[in-house]
Scaffold this motif. Sequence first.
Motif, PDB file in Angstrom:
ATOM      1  N   ALA A  46      42.269  39.419  41.613  1.00  0.00           N
ATOM      2  CA  ALA A  46      41.436  38.573  40.763  1.00  0.00           C
ATOM      3  C   ALA A  46      42.225  38.032  39.569  1.00  0.00           C
ATOM      4  O   ALA A  46      42.058  36.870  39.188  1.00  0.00           O
ATOM      5  N   LYS A  47      43.086  38.861  39.009  1.00  0.00           N
ATOM      6  CA  LYS A  47      43.816  38.467  37.810  1.00  0.00           C
ATOM      7  C   LYS A  47      44.997  37.539  38.106  1.00  0.00           C
ATOM      8  O   LYS A  47      45.259  36.603  37.364  1.00  0.00           O
ATOM      9  N   HIS A  48      45.705  37.796  39.195  1.00  0.00           N
ATOM     10  CA  HIS A  48      46.961  37.082  39.437  1.00  0.00           C
ATOM     11  C   HIS A  48      46.946  36.124  40.638  1.00  0.00           C
ATOM     12  O   HIS A  48      47.868  35.315  40.769  1.00  0.00           O
ATOM     13  N   PHE A  49      45.934  36.235  41.506  1.00  0.00           N
ATOM     14  CA  PHE A  49      45.950  35.454  42.750  1.00  0.00           C
ATOM     15  C   PHE A  49      44.646  34.715  43.028  1.00  0.00           C
ATOM     16  O   PHE A  49      44.483  34.170  44.107  1.00  0.00           O
ATOM     17  N   ARG A  50      43.734  34.683  42.093  1.00  0.00           N
ATOM     18  CA  ARG A  50      42.426  34.080  42.327  1.00  0.00           C
ATOM     19  C   ARG A  50      42.569  32.655  42.880  1.00  0.00           C
ATOM     20  O   ARG A  50      43.312  31.837  42.356  1.00  0.00           O
ATOM     21  N   GLY A  51      41.879  32.391  43.969  1.00  0.00           N
ATOM     22  CA  GLY A  51      41.859  31.074  44.576  1.00  0.00           C
ATOM     23  C   GLY A  51      43.066  30.749  45.445  1.00  0.00           C
ATOM     24  O   GLY A  51      43.091  29.700  46.083  1.00  0.00           O
TER      25      GLY A  51
END
Length: 113
Positions: A46-51
């Motif tokens: 969620a913090k580093h790879f969202r989307g």
Amino acid sequence: MLIYKIVPAPLWRAADAAGEFRGAPVDLADGYIHFSTGAQARETAAKHFRGQQDLLLVAVEGDDLGPALKWEPSRGGALFPHLYAPLPVSAARSVVPLPLGPDDSHLFPEDVA
């Protein structure tokens, strides 16, 4: 204990051809390969790879990595596994796609906790 690395698929394919994973750009800049525990992996995504699409979740048995694996404080003081050596692709216990859900968060396998 299984630890996890979230990797863009093209980087893992290149590592597979070379026999070892030397890290993503952030790993190379920091001097170690970032891993997460199962409990930390969703927050890392969620913090580093969202989307981001075309990611893989690589599971490795941490005990197999020897003294090059260090547990160091990171987010909020939590200990994260960091590998100070290339990762042999043969060390991967599993490599599975990490697809995006409808809200742009990643859908993890049920056994990652």
